[in-house]
Design an enzyme around this catalytic site. Structure first.
Site, short mmCIF file in Angstrom:
data_model
loop_
_atom_site.label_atom_id
_atom_site.label_comp_id
_atom_site.label_asym_id
_atom_site.label_seq_id
_atom_site.Cartn_x
_atom_site.Cartn_y
_atom_site.Cartn_z
CD GLU A 95 -2.75 -1.20 2.52
OE1 GLU A 95 -2.71 -0.25 3.31
OE2 GLU A 95 -3.48 -2.19 2.67
CG HIS A 113 -5.96 0.04 5.03
ND1 HIS A 113 -4.81 -0.69 5.19
CD2 HIS A 113 -6.73 -0.27 6.12
CE1 HIS A 113 -4.87 -1.39 6.31
NE2 HIS A 113 -6.03 -1.16 6.89
N1 NAD Z 1 -9.81 -2.60 6.66
C1 NAD Z 1 -9.63 -2.00 7.81
O1 NAD Z 1 -9.57 -0.80 7.88
C2 NAD Z 1 -9.57 -2.84 9.06
C3 NAD Z 1 -10.04 -2.29 10.27
C4 NAD Z 1 -10.03 -3.09 11.42
C5 NAD Z 1 -9.52 -4.38 11.36
N2 NAD Z 1 -9.04 -4.88 10.19
C6 NAD Z 1 -8.51 -6.24 10.11
O2 NAD Z 1 -9.59 -7.15 10.25
C7 NAD Z 1 -9.13 -8.40 10.76
C8 NAD Z 1 -10.07 -8.92 11.84
O3 NAD Z 1 -10.16 -7.98 12.90
P1 NAD Z 1 -10.96 -8.34 14.25
O4 NAD Z 1 -10.97 -7.10 15.06
O5 NAD Z 1 -12.25 -9.01 13.94
O6 NAD Z 1 -9.94 -9.40 14.88
P2 NAD Z 1 -10.27 -10.47 16.02
O7 NAD Z 1 -8.94 -10.78 16.64
O8 NAD Z 1 -11.37 -10.00 16.89
O9 NAD Z 1 -10.79 -11.75 15.20
C9 NAD Z 1 -9.96 -12.55 14.41
C10 NAD Z 1 -10.55 -13.97 14.38
O10 NAD Z 1 -9.79 -14.75 13.48
C11 NAD Z 1 -9.60 -16.04 14.05
N3 NAD Z 1 -8.42 -16.65 13.44
C12 NAD Z 1 -7.12 -16.33 13.63
N4 NAD Z 1 -6.33 -17.12 12.87
C13 NAD Z 1 -7.15 -17.95 12.18
C14 NAD Z 1 -6.93 -18.97 11.24
N5 NAD Z 1 -5.69 -19.30 10.85
N6 NAD Z 1 -8.01 -19.61 10.72
C15 NAD Z 1 -9.26 -19.28 11.13
N7 NAD Z 1 -9.53 -18.32 12.03
C16 NAD Z 1 -8.49 -17.66 12.54
C17 NAD Z 1 -9.44 -15.77 15.53
O11 NAD Z 1 -9.70 -16.92 16.31
C18 NAD Z 1 -10.46 -14.67 15.74
O12 NAD Z 1 -11.74 -15.19 16.08
C19 NAD Z 1 -7.70 -8.14 11.21
O13 NAD Z 1 -6.83 -8.64 10.22
C20 NAD Z 1 -7.59 -6.64 11.23
O14 NAD Z 1 -6.26 -6.22 10.96
C21 NAD Z 1 -9.07 -4.13 9.04
#
Ligand code: NAD
Length: 415
Positions: free
Chosen positions: A270, A293
């Site tokens: 990015e 993003h």
């Molecule tokens: N686009 C954006 O602006 C933005 C904003 C916020 C978060 N995000 C991204 O969104 C994603 C999720 O965020 P969140 O707050 O829900 O996180 P979170 O930690 O609450 O949830 C992640 C889930 O993924 C599961 N997980 C981890 N590894 C795994 C695997 N190998 N297989 C299956 N499940 C697996 C975990 O058990 C958990 O339940 C993150 O990557 C975060 O960086 C992006």
């Protein structure tokens, strides 16, 4: 009830950089922290060092690089609030060594991301990206061809954490069937149903949306084999992390019409800042939504981030609580109506706790409550006594003089 503090709140200097939300300033003011300086932009180098001089509580967002040198110039700093999700911009190890907890707001934008996904599901199932582009260019393509309702479709959520589970609720309200895959057991919301494997989910879902963090298990989790496993005419959405998806494989599947559509908010590479060029193999392809993003970037999320991080800074300064700190032992503390409370941060060495307790025992003082946590080489002790009257400052001096002490502070003395 009156408080005697080693430092009255009016003298606790707060510096907020990078245009942090008004919601943070309002909460700080309501808690008595009115000595607040706001700067609209990020600072670096000598300007940052000079601005940090005499500051107790610092708020930054993602652009201020809080290096070891910058932290070294902060002669009075007790805590840092990152009013954003990530904390990569802070040298966390140096901050911990200096007894400075660093707080952030990891989940304030959950809802914003979930809402964007729902919008993309609707837009992609209706083929809106191409129809909108065509209409902007003077075209008129009025037909139901390739347009579908959301209701009754199966949404496959990969990663049923904060965002995945929130999305699950929104999708069911739209009439979707929800299935999910998470590598840990997660309680389903509503009628959502867990899948035994990623492969099972890919084979069943009409729309697959990724919500896992970036780990060694998830990098490249959607490659050519996984794309091939997805149903013909299905949709992929990645608003999680750019490294999860092989974009060349997705581009080929879109050209072959194996995938009906794709949306991405995050990319393997990015641009570092606005205005820099952005390149991706999925640019210009049919029925694709690309966003820079901004999944979590809404006014509401900014306001919640302001409140969440300000609350953590206030709690730490008022009570010594460190819950949510990313580099520090975590202690949750109630505020007490009477007595005195000290915090002591030290290099974790055997016998430290008994030396702290001796400072009280020798004075014949009862310890009413004690909280002790360690992390890496750092020990964090919070001690309360209800009867320390008039001795609070001398105890503080003794705690500060203990070998191995990094920092000691009298949080309050209340009568
Ligand atoms: N686009 C954006 O602006 C933005 C904003 C916020 C978060 N995000 C991204 O969104 C994603 C999720 O965020 P969140 O707050 O829900 O996180 P979170 O930690 O609450 O949830 C992640 C889930 O993924 C599961 N997980 C981890 N590894 C795994 C695997 N190998 N297989 C299956 N499940 C697996 C975990 O058990 C958990 O339940 C993150 O990557 C975060 O960086 C992006």
């Amino acid at each position: 009830m009156s408080d005697r503090l080693s430092l009255p709140k009016g003298r606790i200097r707060v510096l907020l950089l990078e245009g942090i939300s008004d919601s943070a300033v309002e909460l700080l003011a309501a808690a008595g922290y009115e000595n607040v300086t706001r700067v609209a932009k990020a600072l670096d180098g000598p300007a940052l060092a000079e601005a940090l001089h005499g500051v107790h509580l610092l708020g930054i967002r993602s652009r201020t690089q809080l290096t070891g040198a910058a932290l070294g110039a902060a002669d009075r700093l007790i805590a840092v609030g990152c009013f954003c999700i990530g904390t990569n911009q802070v040298d966390l190890e140096t901050a911990a060594r200096l007894a400075i907890p660093v707080f952030n707001a990891p989940f304030s934008n959950t809802r914003s991301v979930a809402e964007l996904v729902m919008g993309e599901v609707v837009m992609l199932l209706r083929g809106i990206p191409d129809r909108s582009r065509s209409a902007h260019q003077g075209g008129w393509d009025k037909s139901a061809e390739g347009s579908f309702e959301v209701r009754g479709r199966t949404l496959g959520i990969v990663g049923y954490g904060n965002i995945g589970s929130q999305l699950s609720v929104l999708a069911e309200a739209f009439g979707m069937r929800v299935i999910y895959f998470d590598h840990t057991t997660k309680l389903p919301h509503g009628n959502a149903r867990p899948c035994a494997s990623l492969g099972d989910l890919l084979a069943e879902a009409d729309i697959v949306t990724l919500h896992v963090p970036e780990t060694s298990d998830t990098v490249g989790m959607i490659g050519p084999a996984q794309v091939a496993r997805m149903r013909t005419g299905s949709i992929l959405i990645n608003n999680a992390r750019g490294s999860l998806v092989d974009l060349e494989a997705v581009a080929q599947a879109l050209r072959d019409r194996h995938l009906l559509g794709f949306a991405a908010d995050v990319f393997p590479e990015e641009p570092a800042r606005n205005g820099e060029p952005f390149r991706s193999p999925v640019q210009g392809l049919h029925n694709v939504i690309l966003t820079p993003h901004i999944g979590g970037s809404t006014q509401e999320a900014q306001s919640r981030i302001g409140q969440e991080v300000a609350r953590k800074l206030i709690d730490f300064s008022d009570t010594g609580a460190t819950m949510g700190a990313v580099n520090f032992p975590q202690v949750q503390l109630p505020a007490r109506a009477t007595g005195a409370r000290w915090i002591h941060v030290h290099r974790d060495t055997p016998g430290m706790l008994s030396r702290i307790n001796e400072a009280f025992g020798r004075r014949g003082l009862n310890i009413a409550a004690q909280y002790y946590q360690t992390q890496a080489e750092l020990g964090y002790v919070v001690v309360e006594s209800v009867e320390a009257r008039d001795q609070a400052e001398s105890i503080l001096a003794e705690l500060r003089a203990l070998p191995g002490t990094v920092r000691a502070r009298l949080i309050y003395e209340r009568e």
